[in-house]
Write a protein that holds these residues in place. Structure first.
Motif, short mmCIF file in Angstrom:
data_model
loop_
_atom_site.label_atom_id
_atom_site.label_comp_id
_atom_site.label_asym_id
_atom_site.label_seq_id
_atom_site.Cartn_x
_atom_site.Cartn_y
_atom_site.Cartn_z
N LEU A 58 5.62 -1.01 2.68
CA LEU A 58 5.13 -0.06 1.68
C LEU A 58 5.46 -0.53 0.27
N SER A 59 6.68 -1.01 0.10
CA SER A 59 7.08 -1.52 -1.21
C SER A 59 6.28 -2.77 -1.59
N GLU A 60 6.09 -3.65 -0.64
CA GLU A 60 5.36 -4.90 -0.91
C GLU A 60 3.92 -4.63 -1.33
N THR A 61 3.29 -3.66 -0.70
CA THR A 61 1.87 -3.41 -0.97
C THR A 61 1.65 -2.50 -2.16
N GLY A 62 2.68 -1.80 -2.63
CA GLY A 62 2.53 -0.89 -3.76
C GLY A 62 1.94 0.45 -3.40
N ALA A 63 1.89 0.77 -2.12
CA ALA A 63 1.40 2.09 -1.71
C ALA A 63 2.33 3.17 -2.25
N ALA A 64 1.81 4.38 -2.38
CA ALA A 64 2.60 5.49 -2.89
C ALA A 64 3.09 6.39 -1.77
N LEU A 65 4.34 6.83 -1.89
CA LEU A 65 4.91 7.83 -1.00
C LEU A 65 4.89 9.16 -1.74
N ILE A 66 4.35 10.19 -1.11
CA ILE A 66 4.24 11.48 -1.77
C ILE A 66 5.28 12.45 -1.18
#
Length: 430
Positions: free
Chosen positions: A280-288
């Motif tokens: 998740l961190s590598e891809t830059g996805a957002a955690l809501i």
């Protein structure tokens, strides 16, 4: 006709991420801001702005906090009528409350009335932008975007796609999910201030074929956002493992089908493995982060300190109606309380940033909303910092501006909303 307006108060401008430096140093305070035709033109002291726009209308909110309109990064507007329903875990919640309610949205009149009611409630609480799941009926998407457009809102939403483990009346297919979503993208994406979000509900309610179809749709429309759920409850994670036995973990299901990237929004993401957190961190996805929902349904505690240390992009949300409030003030208060339980005491600047600039960044809207600065769209909320007797009592003892703001974050509700602006204009109804 060009229209200038100067608004005075405690104008909060984020200049840095308050999680990267001392929180108080992330903010610059101004006496006033200048708006022209829906855009923020300048911030500064009142005399300077009057000289810059001598004919401007003056609106005084002295003593109030002026900040960007709140941004709710994960909601289910069709669940408005079932908010605060008693006693269910996630899967029970879906079967007992959500699915029966969503069946009603096949009726366009019902969907339109629900969308109007939803926006009335959220705007009353100072929320100017949301990212919403609709239902599997396209009428629900039409109703949402129609109501948002009538109010001039910047808003995001998508048809919720699911082709299994749901009532037949709510199930689509892999092909219809693709076709319906593609048609809705063509109709609504980029119209005025609207954004389409590709929306598989979550892995258990989509077959491999449907997830693959939605991954292909996203590849064809990479400027769209993609929203879904991830690792909300332990039982859910075990169910995903049964349904997708070849997947390394929950996130791997989405990644396998092309549903992981920097424009992905993953609601909850509480119980992550080390591998999932790394990807998740590598891809830059957002955690809501959905704190009232996580406590109300008993999902667990989102460890924001840990996620920030991993470099995660984080937004904040009510998760209406699993969340128990339409208010981002209440959501900030819940985020503070959960932060305390997980060892991170969030500063008021950090809480406000999560509800404004942080959520705007998660939604890839940070170049337009979420901060008060020249060139930004003038979506604003004005907060009365002494809106109730209890808050006023604490406010009177405040030692500094943050001490004055914090009681409103912790105890405020819709009574704190002194003024609300959409593109600089006072709120208009649909």
């Amino acid at each position: 006709m060009t229209r200038h307006e100067i608004i005075t108060g405690h104008v909060l401008s984020f200049t840095e991420d308050p999680f990267g430096i001392a929180p108080a140093a992330s903010v610059t305070w101004h006496e006033a801001l200048l708006i022209r035709d829906g855009t923020i033109i300048a911030t500064g002291d009142l005399d300077t702005l009057r000289q810059q726009a001598p004919g401007a209308t003056l609106t005084r909110h002295d003593g109030c906090l002026i900040c960007p309109g709140f941004i709710d990064a994960h909601v289910h507007y069709p669940q408005t009528a079932i908010i605060a329903s008693w006693g269910a875990r996630l899967i029970d919640w879906l079967e007992r409350y959500t699915f029966p309610e969503e069946m009603r949205f096949a009726d366009p009149a019902h969907a339109a009335a629900a969308a109007d009611r939803y926006f009335d409630l959220t705007l009353a609480h100072g929320t100017t932008t949301v990212s919403s799941f609709c239902t599997s009926n396209t009428a629900s998407v039409e109703a949402f975007f129609t109501a948002a457009r009538a109010r001039g809102l910047r808003a995001a939403a998508g048809k919720t796609c699911m082709d299994r483990n749901a009532p037949p009346g709510l199930c689509d297919t892999a092909q219809s999910a693709y076709d319906d979503s593609a048609a809705l993208i063509a109709r609504w994406h980029g119209v005025d201030r609207l954004c389409y979000v590709i929306t598989p509900r979550f892995a258990p309610t989509s077959s491999a074929d449907q997830l693959a179809a939605l991954g292909a749709l996203w590849a064809n429309h990479p400027d769209c956002l993609m929203q879904t759920h991830l690792s909300e409850q332990i039982e859910e994670i075990a169910w995903v493992a049964e349904l997708f036995p070849k997947a390394r973990d929950y996130l791997d299901v989405y990644e396998t089908f092309g549903l992981l990237g920097d424009r992905a929004l993953f609601g909850h993401a509480i119980h992550l493995t080390a591998r999932e957190a790394s990807r998740l961190s590598e891809t830059g996805a957002a955690l809501i982060h959905c704190p009232t929902s996580n406590s109300f349904i008993g999902s667990g505690l989102f460890d924001i300190g840990r996620r920030l240390a991993e470099g995660q992009r984080i937004g904040l949300a009510t998760d209406t109606g699993g969340g128990s409030s339409f208010s981002m003030l209440r959501t900030m208060a819940a985020a503070y309380e959960i932060g305390q339980l997980t060892g991170t005491a969030l500063h008021p600047a950090q809480l406000l940033w999560l509800a404004t600039a942080g959520s705007a960044r998660a939604l890839h809207m940070g170049d337009r909303i979420g901060t008060i600065a020249p060139g930004m769209e003038a979506d604003l909320v004005v907060l009365d910092l002494a809106s109730t007797p209890a808050i006023a009592t604490r406010h009177a003892r405040a030692d500094d501006i943050w001490d004055a703001i914090f009681p409103t974050i912790m105890m405020g509700d819709d009574r704190a909303i002194r003024d609300l602006r959409i593109m600089g204009q006072p709120l208009r109804t649909g």
